[in-house]
Write an enzyme that holds these catalytic residues in place. Structure first.
Site, mmCIF file in Angstrom:
data_model
loop_
_atom_site.group_PDB
_atom_site.id
_atom_site.type_symbol
_atom_site.label_atom_id
_atom_site.label_comp_id
_atom_site.label_asym_id
_atom_site.label_seq_id
_atom_site.Cartn_x
_atom_site.Cartn_y
_atom_site.Cartn_z
ATOM 1 N N HIS A 125 14.912 -52.370 -12.441
ATOM 2 C CA HIS A 125 14.577 -51.084 -13.047
ATOM 3 C C HIS A 125 14.142 -51.309 -14.488
ATOM 4 O O HIS A 125 14.807 -52.011 -15.256
ATOM 5 C CB HIS A 125 15.789 -50.145 -13.015
ATOM 6 C CG HIS A 125 15.537 -48.822 -13.651
ATOM 7 N ND1 HIS A 125 14.702 -47.874 -13.112
ATOM 8 C CD2 HIS A 125 16.011 -48.288 -14.806
ATOM 9 C CE1 HIS A 125 14.677 -46.813 -13.909
ATOM 10 N NE2 HIS A 125 15.463 -47.045 -14.942
ATOM 11 N N LYS A 181 12.569 -45.769 -22.748
ATOM 12 C CA LYS A 181 11.725 -46.876 -22.280
ATOM 13 C C LYS A 181 10.280 -46.427 -22.072
ATOM 14 O O LYS A 181 9.328 -47.099 -22.500
ATOM 15 C CB LYS A 181 12.283 -47.451 -20.969
ATOM 16 C CG LYS A 181 13.667 -48.065 -21.091
ATOM 17 C CD LYS A 181 14.103 -48.721 -19.804
ATOM 18 C CE LYS A 181 14.251 -47.732 -18.664
ATOM 19 N NZ LYS A 181 15.331 -46.769 -18.883
ATOM 20 N N ASP A 239 9.333 -47.895 -13.965
ATOM 21 C CA ASP A 239 10.488 -47.502 -13.176
ATOM 22 C C ASP A 239 10.980 -48.625 -12.266
ATOM 23 O O ASP A 239 12.055 -49.160 -12.447
ATOM 24 C CB ASP A 239 10.218 -46.233 -12.370
ATOM 25 C CG ASP A 239 11.485 -45.660 -11.778
ATOM 26 O OD1 ASP A 239 12.535 -45.774 -12.444
ATOM 27 O OD2 ASP A 239 11.449 -45.129 -10.659
ATOM 28 N N ARG A 257 23.371 -60.352 -36.516
ATOM 29 C CA ARG A 257 22.144 -60.107 -37.280
ATOM 30 C C ARG A 257 21.205 -61.305 -37.251
ATOM 31 O O ARG A 257 19.982 -61.145 -37.346
ATOM 32 C CB ARG A 257 22.503 -59.739 -38.717
ATOM 33 C CG ARG A 257 23.289 -58.439 -38.814
ATOM 34 C CD ARG A 257 23.676 -58.117 -40.246
ATOM 35 N NE ARG A 257 22.498 -57.912 -41.085
ATOM 36 C CZ ARG A 257 22.564 -57.636 -42.386
ATOM 37 N NH1 ARG A 257 23.739 -57.554 -42.974
ATOM 38 N NH2 ARG A 257 21.459 -57.456 -43.078
#
Length: 323
Positions: free
Chosen positions: A150, A171, A189, A257
């Protein structure tokens, strides 16, 4: 869930490659329903395609000029024995390459056996190495182990990038912005993934979803119609997974980070580089994705900005500590 039992019929193979390889179906018309499949279990040593081989027979065997000359030199009785070895139960199709120069005395016997045993016999003017190369790639794609994921699969800077994340995280909106910036859509999708080589996964779009992108609040968009033909790609090798995580209500202090250690996700047993991008108000995700892709390309070339920065810091610390 992955699928390792794909197959293709001989009729489909011929239809898909007839024009490119100039196939002429000369015998064994009933053999179109035969199946070429990924070999498993007791038949795991049976290859898909190759030149005439009596020891490890291929499902699709080719007779080029060398193989035809070999059969032509045999006595009639010996040739009948060898042809019997050729037409084993595993044989699904037989192709005579460079057919325009192949006028051999054993052809009538070959045609008779192909019709009697329902094995498709074809001729092509193309050279046998070319036929093997084309059909091997075709079969690799058709018979590849597959799965679905997906997300939105895009071509970003000529790199196959799969964007994943929770539902409604953005997305499709990110994909739409990347398309507006000149990148390409493969699938939205549901993404079909195929392992076409031991170390390469190829992503494609299900037929029903091709060209379409769903954006909440707008609906389903036809990307080909809106942005043009160049905005859609048929397939792309998966090289990078970018996972979006919602950090709008979280502190950022726990994030890595520097991201010194690269992370990977196994897709069909192939490790794919994975990056996680936090989503929060004010962040330009399209720019971040482009930067992540550019940085990944630099990593492939042996340029690691993070390690370069750390090494520079170490040199400064060591220099400061020197009396």
């Amino acid at each position: 869930m992955s699928n390792s039992g794909n197959s293709v019929t001989i009729l489909s193979l011929i239809t898909d490659n007839r024009e490119r390889l100039e196939f002429e179906w000369v015998a064994g018309r009933d053999g179109g329903t035969r199946i070429v499949s990924t070999a498993t279990g007791a038949n795991s040593l049976i290859g898909s395609i190759g030149h005439m081989n009596f020891i490890h027979p291929f499902q699709i065997q080719l007779l080029g000029p060398i193989e035809c000359n070999y059969l032509e030199t045999l006595a009639a009785s010996e040739r009948t024995i060898q042809l019997g070895k050729l037409f084993v139960p595993e044989l699904s199709m037989l192709i005579i390459a460079s057919a325009e120069t192949a006028n051999y005395s054993f052809f009538p016997e070959l045609l008779e056996k192909a019709n009697a045993l329902h094995v498709a016999l074809l001729r092509s003017p193309k050279a046998s190495p070319h036929l093997v190369d084309v059909l091997r790639l075709y079969l690799a794609r058709k018979l590849a182990e597959s799965t679905t994921m997906h997300g939105v699969f895009l071509d970003v800077l000529e790199l196959g990038v799969l964007i994943t994340g929770a539902s409604a995280i953005g997305k499709s909106e990110l994909a739409l912005e990347l398309l507006a910036r000149g990148h390409g859509l493969i699938a939205d999708d549901i993404v079909e993934l195929y392992r076409v080589t031991p170390d390469m996964v190829e992503g494609r779009c299900p037929d029903v979803l091709k060209d379409f992108l769903e954006v909440r609040g707008i609906g389903v968009l036809n990307i080909r119609t809106i942005f043009g033909e160049t905005a859609v790609r048929p397939r792309k090798s998966l090289k990078l997974i970018i996972h979006l995580e919602d950090h709008s209500n979280e502190k950022w202090t726990n994030l890595d980070r520097l991201a010194v250690n690269a992370t990977y996700q196994d897709v069909l047993e192939v490790p794919i580089r994975k990056m996680t991008i936090p989503v929060a108000a004010g962040r330009n995700l399209a720019v971040l994705v482009e930067a992540a892709v550019r940085n990944f390309v630099l990593n492939l070339r042996g340029i690691d900005s993070t390690r370069e920065f750390i090494e520079r810091q170490h040199k400064l610390i060591e220099g400061a500590g020197t009396p």
